[in-house]
Design a protein around this motif. Structure first.
Motif, PDB file in Angstrom:
ATOM      1  N   THR A 109       0.835  -1.201   0.000  1.00 59.11           N
ATOM      2  CA  THR A 109       0.000   0.000   0.000  1.00 59.11           C
ATOM      3  C   THR A 109       0.870   1.252   0.000  1.00 59.11           C
ATOM      4  O   THR A 109       0.620   2.199  -0.759  1.00 59.11           O
ATOM      5  N   LYS A 110       1.896   1.257   0.832  1.00 60.38           N
ATOM      6  CA  LYS A 110       2.810   2.404   0.873  1.00 60.38           C
ATOM      7  C   LYS A 110       3.493   2.602  -0.479  1.00 60.38           C
ATOM      8  O   LYS A 110       3.565   3.728  -0.991  1.00 60.38           O
ATOM      9  N   ALA A 111       3.983   1.512  -1.064  1.00 59.65           N
ATOM     10  CA  ALA A 111       4.664   1.619  -2.358  1.00 59.65           C
ATOM     11  C   ALA A 111       3.707   2.086  -3.451  1.00 59.65           C
ATOM     12  O   ALA A 111       4.080   2.903  -4.307  1.00 59.65           O
ATOM     13  N   ALA A 112       2.455   1.584  -3.432  1.00 56.65           N
ATOM     14  CA  ALA A 112       1.486   1.971  -4.458  1.00 56.65           C
ATOM     15  C   ALA A 112       1.133   3.445  -4.360  1.00 56.65           C
ATOM     16  O   ALA A 112       1.060   4.158  -5.376  1.00 56.65           O
ATOM     17  N   ILE A 113       0.923   3.938  -3.142  1.00 53.76           N
ATOM     18  CA  ILE A 113       0.555   5.345  -2.965  1.00 53.76           C
ATOM     19  C   ILE A 113       1.712   6.245  -3.378  1.00 53.76           C
ATOM     20  O   ILE A 113       1.528   7.248  -4.086  1.00 53.76           O
ATOM     21  N   GLN A 114       2.934   5.903  -2.936  1.00 54.88           N
ATOM     22  CA  GLN A 114       4.092   6.708  -3.308  1.00 54.88           C
ATOM     23  C   GLN A 114       4.300   6.731  -4.819  1.00 54.88           C
ATOM     24  O   GLN A 114       4.504   7.793  -5.415  1.00 54.88           O
ATOM     25  N   SER A 115       4.229   5.562  -5.441  1.00 50.58           N
ATOM     26  CA  SER A 115       4.439   5.493  -6.890  1.00 50.58           C
ATOM     27  C   SER A 115       3.337   6.229  -7.638  1.00 50.58           C
ATOM     28  O   SER A 115       3.602   6.917  -8.640  1.00 50.58           O
ATOM     29  N   TYR A 116       2.093   6.110  -7.163  1.00 47.26           N
ATOM     30  CA  TYR A 116       0.983   6.758  -7.857  1.00 47.26           C
ATOM     31  C   TYR A 116       1.116   8.277  -7.801  1.00 47.26           C
ATOM     32  O   TYR A 116       0.968   8.963  -8.822  1.00 47.26           O
ATOM     33  N   ILE A 117       1.399   8.821  -6.614  1.00 40.73           N
ATOM     34  CA  ILE A 117       1.467  10.270  -6.489  1.00 40.73           C
ATOM     35  C   ILE A 117       2.669  10.817  -7.259  1.00 40.73           C
ATOM     36  O   ILE A 117       2.566  11.836  -7.963  1.00 40.73           O
ATOM     37  N   VAL A 118       3.828  10.146  -7.163  1.00 43.72           N
ATOM     38  CA  VAL A 118       5.000  10.591  -7.915  1.00 43.72           C
ATOM     39  C   VAL A 118       4.735  10.512  -9.424  1.00 43.72           C
ATOM     40  O   VAL A 118       5.065  11.432 -10.181  1.00 43.72           O
ATOM     41  N   GLY A 119       4.117   9.409  -9.861  1.00 38.78           N
ATOM     42  CA  GLY A 119       3.779   9.279 -11.276  1.00 38.78           C
ATOM     43  C   GLY A 119       2.798  10.340 -11.732  1.00 38.78           C
ATOM     44  O   GLY A 119       2.918  10.890 -12.837  1.00 38.78           O
ATOM     45  N   LEU A 120       1.819  10.649 -10.870  1.00 39.06           N
ATOM     46  CA  LEU A 120       0.820  11.658 -11.223  1.00 39.06           C
ATOM     47  C   LEU A 120       1.457  13.037 -11.339  1.00 39.06           C
ATOM     48  O   LEU A 120       1.144  13.806 -12.261  1.00 39.06           O
ATOM     49  N   LEU A 121       2.363  13.374 -10.424  1.00 39.43           N
ATOM     50  CA  LEU A 121       3.042  14.664 -10.492  1.00 39.43           C
ATOM     51  C   LEU A 121       3.932  14.753 -11.731  1.00 39.43           C
ATOM     52  O   LEU A 121       4.003  15.804 -12.379  1.00 39.43           O
ATOM     53  N   THR A 122       4.613  13.651 -12.058  1.00 36.25           N
ATOM     54  CA  THR A 122       5.443  13.630 -13.268  1.00 36.25           C
ATOM     55  C   THR A 122       4.598  13.815 -14.521  1.00 36.25           C
ATOM     56  O   THR A 122       4.943  14.599 -15.419  1.00 36.25           O
ATOM     57  N   GLU A 123       3.474  13.093 -14.581  1.00 31.87           N
ATOM     58  CA  GLU A 123       2.576  13.230 -15.734  1.00 31.87           C
ATOM     59  C   GLU A 123       2.048  14.659 -15.849  1.00 31.87           C
ATOM     60  O   GLU A 123       1.973  15.229 -16.949  1.00 31.87           O
ATOM     61  N   THR A 124       1.676  15.261 -14.706  1.00 33.35           N
ATOM     62  CA  THR A 124       1.155  16.627 -14.715  1.00 33.35           C
ATOM     63  C   THR A 124       2.186  17.618 -15.234  1.00 33.35           C
ATOM     64  O   THR A 124       1.863  18.516 -16.026  1.00 33.35           O
ATOM     65  N   ALA A 125       3.445  17.462 -14.813  1.00 33.76           N
ATOM     66  CA  ALA A 125       4.501  18.360 -15.280  1.00 33.76           C
ATOM     67  C   ALA A 125       4.716  18.226 -16.789  1.00 33.76           C
ATOM     68  O   ALA A 125       4.857  19.231 -17.499  1.00 33.76           O
ATOM     69  N   ILE A 126       4.699  16.995 -17.290  1.00 36.98           N
ATOM     70  CA  ILE A 126       4.903  16.785 -18.738  1.00 36.98           C
ATOM     71  C   ILE A 126       3.734  17.379 -19.533  1.00 36.98           C
ATOM     72  O   ILE A 126       3.933  18.051 -20.556  1.00 36.98           O
TER      73      ILE A 126
END
Length: 372
Positions: free
Chosen positions: A191-208
């Motif tokens: 759960t911790k890994a999924a939340i961290q990866s999701y939020i980091v991925g979402l921020l990366t996608e938003t920046a791109i």
């Protein structure tokens, strides 16, 4: 000791009543649960940085304070950039207002010439639509203002969650029996890994997406391209819905600032191309690879989240479903629910497999009969 098996209709009734009660409580306590939910997700995201600072021999409270200061500085920098763009945008509002008024008059004349509706009736129709939409606008504004007023609680919640994280984790372990401790640890870690990866991925996608939006609008000559591009990227955080809404603002700005329709068509084409790249390249490789939720469940979850908690519910729906999937996949009785949430499509249906098994068993029975 043999456990008593209750009828299916009784079990279904109890489960349905439990879901209704849970949704009712979540709706009634939205003002308390929304900032707690955001704080929990951001606490999980910032936990890695906090642990690194603690490994540098910083005291726990100092490490948490530094972590929150860095996160606050990043958020404040983004808001400062957007506010400076908004201030410069406000200087040109009179010019844009005059241009928009001219477009409205041309539109009125077009409607009167082609549909026979005079200007007075058009104004009446517009006023009726505005009056009917006041309640909806007021409700949305109250939701946004209520959320903004509670944002100040989120840093406090994050600080306390990071401070008492070991107490919270120990509580979760002690709630379940000792024989399930390994499974509980696995669920918490994933759960911790999924939340961290999701939020980091979402921020990366938003920046791109923000960079692509701004670059496209700059090439097309749309005023305040960076501001509109960033707003479009933020709206894109709403899965499958925000991207379509984000097209309206640059099209409106192009209509006000440019004559003809070439720029508007260019904006629509550019945004559709960006959405294609986002949905087929960025999301599958950056976001969906971390949180494997199928598109149908994602759309339903976003709509249900909006119905329950408004805009905040739309943002929280996907990570919440991801957590549910992790839990369902680790519990034998709930594994079918975990499969329906995921995007792993089986090559054969279970019904087809069962049919082959029944045919094989029937053939084996015939063989036994003929041999006897």
């Amino acid at each position: 000791m043999q456990t008593k098996q209750y009828p299916f209709y009784l079990q279904a009734t109890v489960v349905l009543f439990g879901l209704i009660l849970t949704v009712y409580v979540m709706a009634q306590l939205a003002d308390i649960l929304i900032p707690l939910a955001f704080a929990a997700f951001f606490a999980v995201l910032l936990n890695r940085l906090c642990n690194r600072l603690e490994r540098l021999k910083l005291p726990k409270i100092v490490a948490i304070s530094v972590t929150l200061f860095i996160a606050t500085a990043v958020v404040a920098g983004i808001f400062f950039f957007l506010s400076s763009q908004i201030v410069s945008f406000g200087d040109t509002i009179p010019t844009l207002k005059a241009k928009f008024g001219q477009i409205i008059n041309d539109l009125k004349n077009f409607v009167h010439q082609h549909f026979g509706i005079n200007a007075q009736k058009q104004v009446q129709y517009i006023n009726d639509a505005m009056n009917s939409g006041k309640k909806l606008v007021g409700k949305t504004l109250n939701t946004v203002l209520g959320t903004l007023s509670l944002i100040f609680l989120i840093p406090v919640y994050i600080f306390l969650m990071l401070l008492y994280k070991r107490l919270i984790v120990n509580f979760v372990f002690e709630v379940f029996s000792e024989e399930n401790s390994a499974r509980v640890a696995e669920i918490l870690e994933e759960t911790k890994a999924a939340i961290q990866s999701y939020i980091v991925g979402l921020l990366t996608e938003t920046a791109i997406v923000a960079v692509m939006n701004s670059a496209a609008l700059l090439l097309l000559g749309v005023p305040y391209a960076i501001l509109i591009g960033v707003i479009g990227a933020l709206l894109n955080l709403l899965p499958y819905i925000g991207g379509l809404v984000a097209i309206a603002l640059p099209v409106l700005m192009a209509t006000i600032s440019h004559d003809g329709y070439t720029t508007q068509l260019g904006v629509i084409g550019a945004y559709l191309f960006i959405q294609f790249i986002d949905n087929n390249i960025l999301v599958p490789r950056i976001v969906s690879s971390k949180v494997q939720i199928n598109a149908l469940i994602s759309i339903i979850g976003v709509l249900l989240g909006n119905q329950l908690w408004g805009i905040s519910g739309m943002f929280l729906s996907i990570p919440f479903i991801a957590v549910l999937k992790i839990v369902f996949d680790r519990i034998d009785g709930l594994k079918p629910w975990g499969k329906i949430l995921g995007d792993n499509i089986p090559t054969r249906s279970i019904g087809h497999i069962w049919k082959l098994r029944s045919e094989r068993k029937a053939a084996e029975k015939e063989v036994k009969v003929t041999t006897t």
